[in-house]
Design an enzyme around this catalytic site. Sequence first.
Site, PDB file in Angstrom:
ATOM      1  N   ALA A  46      33.975 -28.801 -25.221  1.00 16.79           N
ATOM      2  CA  ALA A  46      34.407 -29.337 -24.116  1.00 16.79           C
ATOM      3  C   ALA A  46      33.715 -28.832 -22.862  1.00 16.79           C
ATOM      4  O   ALA A  46      32.911 -27.989 -22.907  1.00 16.79           O
ATOM      5  CB  ALA A  46      36.114 -28.828 -23.719  1.00 16.79           C
ATOM      6  N   GLY A  54      34.782 -27.615 -15.041  1.00 11.31           N
ATOM      7  CA  GLY A  54      34.260 -27.464 -13.881  1.00 11.31           C
ATOM      8  C   GLY A  54      33.428 -26.116 -13.651  1.00 11.31           C
ATOM      9  O   GLY A  54      32.535 -26.194 -13.089  1.00 11.31           O
ATOM     10  N   ASP A  89      44.023 -18.517 -12.742  1.00 13.31           N
ATOM     11  CA  ASP A  89      43.915 -19.813 -13.064  1.00 13.31           C
ATOM     12  C   ASP A  89      44.711 -20.438 -14.405  1.00 13.31           C
ATOM     13  O   ASP A  89      44.366 -20.724 -15.234  1.00 13.31           O
ATOM     14  CB  ASP A  89      42.337 -20.337 -13.144  1.00 13.31           C
ATOM     15  CG  ASP A  89      42.114 -21.739 -13.226  1.00 13.31           C
ATOM     16  OD1 ASP A  89      43.017 -22.379 -12.514  1.00 13.31           O
ATOM     17  OD2 ASP A  89      41.105 -22.316 -13.435  1.00 13.31           O
TER      18      ASP A  89
END
Length: 660
Positions: free
Chosen positions: A25, A28, A146
């Site tokens: 994957a 950002g 996060d």
Amino acid sequence: MDTQVADTLLGSLIDGRYRIRGRVARGGMATVYTATDERLERTVAVKIIHPTQAPEARSRMAGFVERFTDEAKTIARLTHPNVVAVYDQGTHGGLPYLVMEYVRGRTLRDVLAERRRLHPDEALAIAEQMLAAIAAAHRAGLVHRDVKPENVLVAEAPTGGTFNLVDSVVKVADFGLARAVEASAEEENGNQLMATVAYVAPELVTEGHADPRTDVYSAGIVLFEMLTGRVPYDGDRPVDVAWQHVDRDVPAPSTLVPSLPKILDDLVCRATRRDPNARPADAGALLTEAQAAREDLGNPNSHTAVLRRVADETAPVAQPTMVVAAVRPTERPPWARLPEGGGQRPHRRRAAPSDDRGGGLAELRTRLMGSPRGRLAVAAAVVVLGLVAAIGGWWFGMGRYTVAPQLVSLTKADAEGQAARGGFVLRYTEPRYDAKVPKDNVLVQSPAATARIVKGGTITLTLSLGPEQLPVPDVVGKEFELAQAELADAKLVVAKGPARYDDELPAGVVLDTNPKVGTAVKPGTKVTVTLSKGRAPITVPNLVGKNLNEARNTLGQLGLTPVESYKDSDKPKDEILGQSPADGTGVEKGAQVKLEISKGPPQVPVPRVIDMPCEQAKQVLESQGFPANIQFNPNGVARFQNPGENTPVPPGTPVTVTCL
């Protein structure tokens, strides 16, 4: 397929050890690859950070690598079955990377994309393991910052077979990564928000401050999404979504899925309060509440009804191949249990019900209830179990908690002393400047005073650096535009003062500042700069050694004004001894030139020599420094002298003596 072919890292060997096999994957902040550890012959995951704004990011990469390394060391010390393990770290091509445990499965984001929303049992089973991982980080002094479905990995059960969400092992990734990137971004962009706006806590938006309760809020939003199939807020711009967290309360999940029980509404509401002090103190406290909610849903009657209602609601939705089992908490398989226990009780295999067993239980009940002693034993057992349950409930609900002391405005030493007396552990965040709170006094504490906290828990303090003081930058000798930008960068207000001529610096260059360069001032202080007008049009002549009248005449012709002062000197009277400005200095018309003028040597009286023989008169005058000029008869008697007796004259003045 095309992007993988173009990826130059595929097939490469990192640090002589990790062979990149495929890309999993790209996000950002980083790209994740599968790799083979050729030294230990195992499959690992390699996460390589990529610059967000190349090439500008490379200018701050050195500091970022250092912060990233420190974060990696802290994460590597986390040993917990629900945390993705970190094995190694380093840099490749100037970019930092992490080597992590490779988890076979998929992210919670992938599960939600396929299922839309989860049954309550599934959502709570995943939430418990997710909170257990975050709680371990909180105990180690780490804040995730996060928490979101992309960072929650749902691994396949060790037994293989059908993928059951309740039986799956959940692992949380990227502890500390957001903090390392955010610290680097603050230096470059000034407090840039690095959290995902759909899950961001209000205090991160308004203050940029994160503590364990920030992760509690984000975990509550993830639970909301698992139960409802969507996040509470959306908008056209990320900033609009972020400010909805500040301005609005998260709705109850049952407003979107009416069949959800109230206990789940209460759990989500508690975790997502806008006021951090109203939330559970950390992920461990929220885990306790989630386990209590799961136990409540584990009631056979209410549990079956909930599953039936949810199943009926979701019937029209296309279901995936994943099988959902209505498993009670105590039936969770061993590999999916939480290491702390956390309310999970080991279960025993029960024999299949039979008529013989039913008869045995009926016989035992008859024997117990048939005698007074048996009935008393049953009653005592019920009372004891009730007391145990009440005490346990009190302990887990209230007994193990106390209130946080008031530490704000105390000095660091006083705060540490008070925390030690209460048995609390202190943790410090980066100190901040404050115009009102003195240096090394407590500026902020978390949890706040009187808020509920576990006995012996951790209180996070932010100390004050006192009023911010900045030295006035050295801008002397710089062009005004450059000096103005440098002063503005130092948070100072720039003002121009009257310009003046200067013989050395050209026009437009800073000559001086007020306050002076290096003076410590507060942000917002006005700094007045004096600029050069260049060299003045008139050059001051050399007047030293000239007579006063000559000097006056020269200055008058140049349009300059003499300013005269006298002083004793051996030089002749009215001779110029010094001047200011010095000769060669540039001045404008009408400028004053200061002149130091000699008063002449000090005067002495002439002695009387009249009536003395001429030879004697000559000896007296010359002995006192007066040259004698004898006229007419050198052998005669002195009858006249000039200057006369007692006349003050400069030393060495000749005296004429007339002898007859």
